[in-house]
Motif scaffolding. Structure first.
Motif, PDB file in Angstrom:
ATOM      1  N   HIS A 156       0.839  -1.201   0.000  1.00  5.56           N
ATOM      2  CA  HIS A 156       0.000   0.000   0.000  1.00  5.56           C
ATOM      3  C   HIS A 156       0.873   1.249   0.000  1.00  5.56           C
ATOM      4  N   LEU A 157       0.430   2.251  -0.765  1.00  8.81           N
ATOM      5  CA  LEU A 157       1.028   3.583  -0.734  1.00  8.81           C
ATOM      6  C   LEU A 157      -0.069   4.535  -0.294  1.00  8.81           C
ATOM      7  N   VAL A 158       0.111   5.184   0.847  1.00 11.61           N
ATOM      8  CA  VAL A 158      -0.915   6.081   1.383  1.00 11.61           C
ATOM      9  C   VAL A 158      -0.406   7.519   1.286  1.00 11.61           C
ATOM     10  N   PHE A 159      -1.142   8.347   0.526  1.00 14.76           N
ATOM     11  CA  PHE A 159      -0.720   9.722   0.263  1.00 14.76           C
ATOM     12  C   PHE A 159      -1.415  10.666   1.247  1.00 14.76           C
ATOM     13  N   THR A 160      -0.615  11.502   1.904  1.00 20.98           N
ATOM     14  CA  THR A 160      -1.125  12.377   2.957  1.00 20.98           C
ATOM     15  C   THR A 160      -0.719  13.826   2.698  1.00 20.98           C
ATOM     16  N   VAL A 161      -1.444  14.733   3.336  1.00 21.66           N
ATOM     17  CA  VAL A 161      -1.076  16.148   3.351  1.00 21.66           C
ATOM     18  C   VAL A 161      -1.209  16.621   4.791  1.00 21.66           C
ATOM     19  N   ASN A 162      -0.206  17.330   5.290  1.00 25.98           N
ATOM     20  CA  ASN A 162      -0.293  17.843   6.657  1.00 25.98           C
ATOM     21  C   ASN A 162       0.310  19.243   6.739  1.00 25.98           C
ATOM     22  N   SER A 163      -0.086  19.955   7.796  1.00 27.65           N
ATOM     23  CA  SER A 163       0.357  21.331   8.003  1.00 27.65           C
ATOM     24  C   SER A 163       1.439  21.358   9.073  1.00 27.65           C
TER      25      SER A 163
ATOM     26  N   GLY B 196      -4.253  17.710   9.171  1.00 23.18           N
ATOM     27  CA  GLY B 196      -3.781  16.697   8.235  1.00 23.18           C
ATOM     28  C   GLY B 196      -4.943  16.009   7.547  1.00 23.18           C
ATOM     29  N   VAL B 197      -4.665  15.419   6.374  1.00 21.08           N
ATOM     30  CA  VAL B 197      -5.676  14.664   5.632  1.00 21.08           C
ATOM     31  C   VAL B 197      -5.006  13.449   4.987  1.00 21.08           C
ATOM     32  N   ILE B 198      -5.634  12.277   5.163  1.00 24.24           N
ATOM     33  CA  ILE B 198      -5.254  11.114   4.361  1.00 24.24           C
ATOM     34  C   ILE B 198      -6.001  11.281   3.039  1.00 24.24           C
ATOM     35  N   MET B 199      -5.292  11.647   1.983  1.00 23.94           N
ATOM     36  CA  MET B 199      -5.944  11.991   0.717  1.00 23.94           C
ATOM     37  C   MET B 199      -6.403  10.756  -0.051  1.00 23.94           C
ATOM     38  N   ALA B 200      -5.471   9.834  -0.309  1.00 19.78           N
ATOM     39  CA  ALA B 200      -5.783   8.686  -1.161  1.00 19.78           C
ATOM     40  C   ALA B 200      -4.765   7.591  -0.925  1.00 19.78           C
ATOM     41  N   SER B 201      -5.069   6.399  -1.415  1.00 22.14           N
ATOM     42  CA  SER B 201      -4.104   5.299  -1.298  1.00 22.14           C
ATOM     43  C   SER B 201      -4.126   4.463  -2.566  1.00 22.14           C
ATOM     44  N   MET B 202      -2.995   3.823  -2.814  1.00 22.23           N
ATOM     45  CA  MET B 202      -2.882   2.830  -3.882  1.00 22.23           C
ATOM     46  C   MET B 202      -2.597   1.484  -3.233  1.00 22.23           C
TER      47      MET B 202
ATOM     48  N   ASP C  42      -4.607  -8.355  -9.538  1.00 22.48           N
ATOM     49  CA  ASP C  42      -4.945  -7.844 -10.875  1.00 22.48           C
ATOM     50  C   ASP C  42      -4.282  -6.512 -11.190  1.00 22.48           C
ATOM     51  N   GLY C  43      -3.391  -6.051 -10.347  1.00 21.63           N
ATOM     52  CA  GLY C  43      -2.749  -4.758 -10.558  1.00 21.63           C
ATOM     53  C   GLY C  43      -3.089  -3.799  -9.433  1.00 21.63           C
ATOM     54  N   TRP C  44      -2.816  -2.530  -9.653  1.00 20.02           N
ATOM     55  CA  TRP C  44      -3.000  -1.515  -8.617  1.00 20.02           C
ATOM     56  C   TRP C  44      -4.413  -0.934  -8.642  1.00 20.02           C
ATOM     57  N   THR C  45      -4.916  -0.588  -7.461  1.00 20.38           N
ATOM     58  CA  THR C  45      -6.165   0.152  -7.341  1.00 20.38           C
ATOM     59  C   THR C  45      -5.880   1.477  -6.656  1.00 20.38           C
ATOM     60  N   MET C  46      -6.795   2.423  -6.805  1.00 19.21           N
ATOM     61  CA  MET C  46      -6.668   3.693  -6.088  1.00 19.21           C
ATOM     62  C   MET C  46      -7.982   3.982  -5.379  1.00 19.21           C
ATOM     63  N   THR C  47      -7.870   4.436  -4.128  1.00 19.52           N
ATOM     64  CA  THR C  47      -9.034   4.777  -3.316  1.00 19.52           C
ATOM     65  C   THR C  47      -8.892   6.210  -2.817  1.00 19.52           C
TER      66      THR C  47
ATOM     67  N   VAL D  33       0.636   8.150  10.626  1.00 25.61           N
ATOM     68  CA  VAL D  33       0.769   6.724  10.285  1.00 25.61           C
ATOM     69  C   VAL D  33      -0.433   5.916  10.765  1.00 25.61           C
ATOM     70  N   GLN D  34      -0.871   6.130  12.003  1.00 20.22           N
ATOM     71  CA  GLN D  34      -2.008   5.355  12.525  1.00 20.22           C
ATOM     72  C   GLN D  34      -3.281   5.628  11.749  1.00 20.22           C
ATOM     73  N   ASP D  35      -3.494   6.885  11.367  1.00 17.45           N
ATOM     74  CA  ASP D  35      -4.655   7.212  10.534  1.00 17.45           C
ATOM     75  C   ASP D  35      -4.560   6.554   9.160  1.00 17.45           C
ATOM     76  N   ALA D  36      -3.346   6.481   8.627  1.00 17.36           N
ATOM     77  CA  ALA D  36      -3.134   5.818   7.338  1.00 17.36           C
ATOM     78  C   ALA D  36      -3.472   4.342   7.416  1.00 17.36           C
ATOM     79  N   VAL D  37      -3.040   3.708   8.494  1.00 13.99           N
ATOM     80  CA  VAL D  37      -3.330   2.281   8.695  1.00 13.99           C
ATOM     81  C   VAL D  37      -4.845   2.057   8.790  1.00 13.99           C
ATOM     82  N   SER D  38      -5.548   2.987   9.430  1.00 10.23           N
ATOM     83  CA  SER D  38      -6.989   2.786   9.673  1.00 10.23           C
ATOM     84  C   SER D  38      -7.833   2.849   8.409  1.00 10.23           C
ATOM     85  N   VAL D  39      -7.330   3.483   7.345  1.00  4.47           N
ATOM     86  CA  VAL D  39      -8.144   3.586   6.124  1.00  4.47           C
ATOM     87  C   VAL D  39      -7.968   2.400   5.188  1.00  4.47           C
TER      88      VAL D  39
END
Length: 198
Positions: free
Chosen positions: A115-122, A160-166, A171-176, A191-197
């Motif tokens: 999993h690749l979890v993309f985040t944005v934080n201040s 902060g926001v967990i924006m999206a994940s791959m 069957d290949g990669w998905t994006m959420t 990190v913990q918020d990323a794990v939870s999604v």
């Protein structure tokens, strides 16, 4: 044509027309909320002009057990394996298009990364009430084709926001698209918020 994702939606990247996806980048962008000028007194009280917004785009690499393997951010511009690199820090959010970009060579990722979890934080603690037009978009680097985009519509007092994940599947990669608000000034705080999604 790029797919516009809604919050919580997952798509298969294999079905977007990009067979054998190998090199992609995630572009993330935002603008400072334009503040109304309140004259001299308003400026004294902090009401004048749009302020710079220093948000930081990052990615968290997780294995199949949802354990963090690595992170890439303005503090660490490359993953330990070299498969992911950060395009550099934007301190203002000003200008059109992507403010920060994260590049990923999917075929070079270690086999344990699922999993690749993309985040944005201040980092400065500015809240998302001060941010507008935040988005992330996934682009196939081979042909510069935008595969999908997620536009954040929620504001709030979170930093902060967990924006999206791959996610890598058989069957290949998905994006959420997630758009999950969270609290934290660095990628390590998310990190913990990323794990939870996932």
């Amino acid at each position: 044509m790029a797919i516009s994702l809604s919050k919580g939606q997952t798509i298969s990247l294999a079905k977007t027309g990009s067979s054998g996806l190998s090199k992609v980048f995630m572009g993330l962008g935002w603008d400072p909320v334009k503040k109304k000028s309140g004259g001299f007194l308003g400026k004294l009280l902090g009401g004048g002009g749009g302020d710079n917004i220093d948000l930081d785009a990052s990615v968290i690499l997780l294995d199949a057990n949802k354990s963090a393997v690595d992170t890439v951010s303005f503090n660490q511009l490359k993953s330990k394996d070299g498969a992911i690199r950060h395009g550099g820090d934007n301190l203002t959010g000003e200008g059109e298009g992507d403010d920060e970009v994260i590049y990923a060579e999917l075929t070079k990722l270690p086999t344990n990364v699922s999993h690749l979890v993309f985040t944005v934080n201040s980092f400065r603690g500015q809240t998302f009430n001060e941010v507008e037009n935040a988005f992330c978009r996934l682009v196939d680097e081979a042909n510069n084709e935008e595969l999908c985009r997620y536009t954040l519509t929620d504001q709030g007092t979170h930093t902060g926001v967990i924006m999206a994940s791959m996610t890598k599947t058989a069957d290949g990669w998905t994006m959420t698209a997630h758009g999950k608000p969270c609290t934290g000034r660095t990628v390590k705080d998310l990190v913990q918020d990323a794990v939870s999604v996932i």
